[in-house]
Write a protein that holds these residues in place. Structure first.
Motif, mmCIF file in Angstrom:
data_model
loop_
_atom_site.group_PDB
_atom_site.id
_atom_site.type_symbol
_atom_site.label_atom_id
_atom_site.label_comp_id
_atom_site.label_asym_id
_atom_site.label_seq_id
_atom_site.Cartn_x
_atom_site.Cartn_y
_atom_site.Cartn_z
ATOM 1 N N VAL A 158 2.587 5.003 -7.407
ATOM 2 C CA VAL A 158 1.737 4.727 -8.411
ATOM 3 C C VAL A 158 0.415 5.926 -8.668
ATOM 4 O O VAL A 158 0.192 6.374 -9.670
ATOM 5 C CB VAL A 158 0.879 3.542 -8.070
ATOM 6 C CG1 VAL A 158 -0.157 3.075 -9.030
ATOM 7 C CG2 VAL A 158 1.811 2.311 -8.420
ATOM 8 N N ALA A 159 -0.045 6.203 -7.411
ATOM 9 C CA ALA A 159 -1.001 7.314 -7.270
ATOM 10 C C ALA A 159 -0.728 8.886 -7.828
ATOM 11 O O ALA A 159 -1.320 9.070 -8.632
ATOM 12 C CB ALA A 159 -1.601 7.594 -5.882
ATOM 13 N N PRO A 160 0.552 9.439 -7.307
ATOM 14 C CA PRO A 160 0.997 10.438 -8.284
ATOM 15 C C PRO A 160 1.160 10.166 -9.574
ATOM 16 O O PRO A 160 0.983 11.147 -10.469
ATOM 17 C CB PRO A 160 2.407 10.658 -7.317
ATOM 18 C CG PRO A 160 2.453 10.020 -6.196
ATOM 19 C CD PRO A 160 1.403 8.847 -6.245
ATOM 20 N N ALA A 161 1.620 9.192 -10.037
ATOM 21 C CA ALA A 161 1.809 8.783 -11.393
ATOM 22 C C ALA A 161 0.769 8.775 -12.148
ATOM 23 O O ALA A 161 0.524 9.287 -13.335
ATOM 24 C CB ALA A 161 2.696 7.636 -11.562
ATOM 25 N N MET A 192 0.899 -1.216 -0.065
ATOM 26 C CA MET A 192 0.060 0.071 -0.056
ATOM 27 C C MET A 192 0.785 1.400 0.045
ATOM 28 O O MET A 192 0.600 2.271 -0.584
ATOM 29 C CB MET A 192 -0.856 -0.188 1.197
ATOM 30 C CG MET A 192 -1.862 1.139 0.907
ATOM 31 S SD MET A 192 -2.973 0.900 -0.340
ATOM 32 C CE MET A 192 -4.613 1.055 0.311
ATOM 33 N N GLU A 193 2.016 1.277 0.784
ATOM 34 C CA GLU A 193 2.912 2.271 0.873
ATOM 35 C C GLU A 193 3.538 2.610 -0.689
ATOM 36 O O GLU A 193 3.462 4.012 -1.059
ATOM 37 C CB GLU A 193 4.125 2.176 2.067
ATOM 38 C CG GLU A 193 4.845 3.129 1.919
ATOM 39 C CD GLU A 193 5.812 3.078 2.821
ATOM 40 O OE1 GLU A 193 7.023 3.678 3.097
ATOM 41 O OE2 GLU A 193 5.910 2.164 3.913
ATOM 42 N N GLN A 194 4.033 1.527 -1.352
ATOM 43 C CA GLN A 194 4.280 1.770 -2.634
ATOM 44 C C GLN A 194 3.355 2.364 -3.630
ATOM 45 O O GLN A 194 3.673 3.226 -4.378
ATOM 46 C CB GLN A 194 4.874 0.571 -3.076
ATOM 47 C CG GLN A 194 5.476 0.466 -4.475
ATOM 48 C CD GLN A 194 6.905 1.283 -4.304
ATOM 49 O OE1 GLN A 194 7.501 1.289 -3.321
ATOM 50 N NE2 GLN A 194 7.519 1.672 -5.357
ATOM 51 N N PHE A 195 2.231 1.925 -3.307
ATOM 52 C CA PHE A 195 0.999 2.425 -4.376
ATOM 53 C C PHE A 195 0.884 4.058 -4.010
ATOM 54 O O PHE A 195 0.790 4.810 -5.069
ATOM 55 C CB PHE A 195 -0.146 1.875 -3.826
ATOM 56 C CG PHE A 195 -1.566 2.381 -4.691
ATOM 57 C CD1 PHE A 195 -1.610 2.061 -5.909
ATOM 58 C CD2 PHE A 195 -2.328 3.180 -4.231
ATOM 59 C CE1 PHE A 195 -2.660 2.479 -6.767
ATOM 60 C CE2 PHE A 195 -3.370 3.839 -4.883
ATOM 61 C CZ PHE A 195 -3.711 3.522 -6.210
ATOM 62 N N PHE A 229 4.075 13.103 -4.746
ATOM 63 C CA PHE A 229 5.296 12.248 -4.969
ATOM 64 C C PHE A 229 6.075 12.747 -3.787
ATOM 65 O O PHE A 229 6.812 11.724 -2.919
ATOM 66 C CB PHE A 229 5.723 12.248 -6.238
ATOM 67 C CG PHE A 229 6.811 11.541 -6.447
ATOM 68 C CD1 PHE A 229 6.797 10.013 -6.243
ATOM 69 C CD2 PHE A 229 8.142 11.921 -6.365
ATOM 70 C CE1 PHE A 229 7.863 9.097 -6.554
ATOM 71 C CE2 PHE A 229 9.150 11.253 -6.770
ATOM 72 C CZ PHE A 229 9.119 9.685 -6.656
ATOM 73 N N PHE A 230 6.582 13.883 -3.861
ATOM 74 C CA PHE A 230 7.437 14.518 -2.745
ATOM 75 C C PHE A 230 7.123 14.662 -1.226
ATOM 76 O O PHE A 230 8.044 14.438 -0.532
ATOM 77 C CB PHE A 230 7.985 15.742 -3.468
ATOM 78 C CG PHE A 230 9.083 15.569 -4.464
ATOM 79 C CD1 PHE A 230 10.221 15.015 -4.526
ATOM 80 C CD2 PHE A 230 8.456 15.936 -5.824
ATOM 81 C CE1 PHE A 230 10.751 14.520 -5.701
ATOM 82 C CE2 PHE A 230 9.186 15.903 -6.806
ATOM 83 C CZ PHE A 230 10.486 15.314 -6.844
ATOM 84 N N THR A 231 5.872 14.525 -1.016
ATOM 85 C CA THR A 231 5.639 14.792 0.358
ATOM 86 C C THR A 231 5.181 13.419 1.034
ATOM 87 O O THR A 231 4.928 13.378 2.362
ATOM 88 C CB THR A 231 4.257 15.631 0.571
ATOM 89 O OG1 THR A 231 3.196 15.089 -0.391
ATOM 90 C CG2 THR A 231 4.442 16.938 -0.132
ATOM 91 N N HIS A 232 5.208 12.472 0.279
ATOM 92 C CA HIS A 232 4.780 11.107 0.984
ATOM 93 C C HIS A 232 6.134 10.429 0.982
ATOM 94 O O HIS A 232 6.872 9.774 0.601
ATOM 95 C CB HIS A 232 3.710 10.045 0.093
ATOM 96 C CG HIS A 232 2.670 10.605 0.310
ATOM 97 N ND1 HIS A 232 1.755 9.928 -0.581
ATOM 98 C CD2 HIS A 232 1.865 11.239 1.234
ATOM 99 C CE1 HIS A 232 0.473 10.674 -0.385
ATOM 100 N NE2 HIS A 232 0.566 11.403 0.949
#
Length: 133
Positions: free
Chosen positions: A8-11, A1-4, A130-133
């Motif tokens: 993935v979500a920002p992409a 979930m962390e990888q997503f 992407f940069f805040t997570h």
């Protein structure tokens, strides 16, 4: 979930943003789409909004309902009525303020750049995410 949530979500947001910008330059049929939306019966639009609101989770109120469940149905009903009244009042006030403010804008200029505005907003949101997570 962390990888997503990190990649993935920002992409997906960035890709959707580029799609909207590309669509803006390929076609300029925003007025036709707007007329199609306003041509629909109002009860169908309202039912779509009610369904979307019904299916969206409200994490912050769940704890109150769980606690109220131990106190009885009248407490749960009271919280539901209070929550609905406060939510509806807040929504109506904010929509009224936003509507009054929107009357002062030149919408014709914004209408022709809607795809670019939406695309750039999605791209910026994706990059920030992407940069805040």
């Amino acid at each position: 979930m962390e990888q997503f949530t990190k990649v993935v979500a920002p992409a997906v947001l960035v890709l959707l943003g580029f799609y909207f910008v590309r669509q803006h330059y390929q076609q300029h049929h925003f007025v036709e789409k707007q007329q199609q939306l306003f041509g629909k019966p109002k009860h169908k639009i309202v039912m779509a909004l009610v369904t979307a609101m019904l299916l969206s989770p409200c994490m912050e109120i769940e704890a109150y309902f769980l606690l109220a469940g131990t106190k009885g149905w009248w407490v749960m009903a009271s919280i539901a009525i209070l929550y609905a009244a406060i939510t509806l009042t807040g929504m109506l006030l904010w929509v009224r303020l936003a509507y009054k403010g929107s009357l002062k804008l030149n919408w014709h200029k914004w209408e022709h750049n809607a795809g670019i505005i939406t695309g750039i907003t999605l791209i910026v949101t994706g990059v920030i995410s992407f940069f805040t997570h």
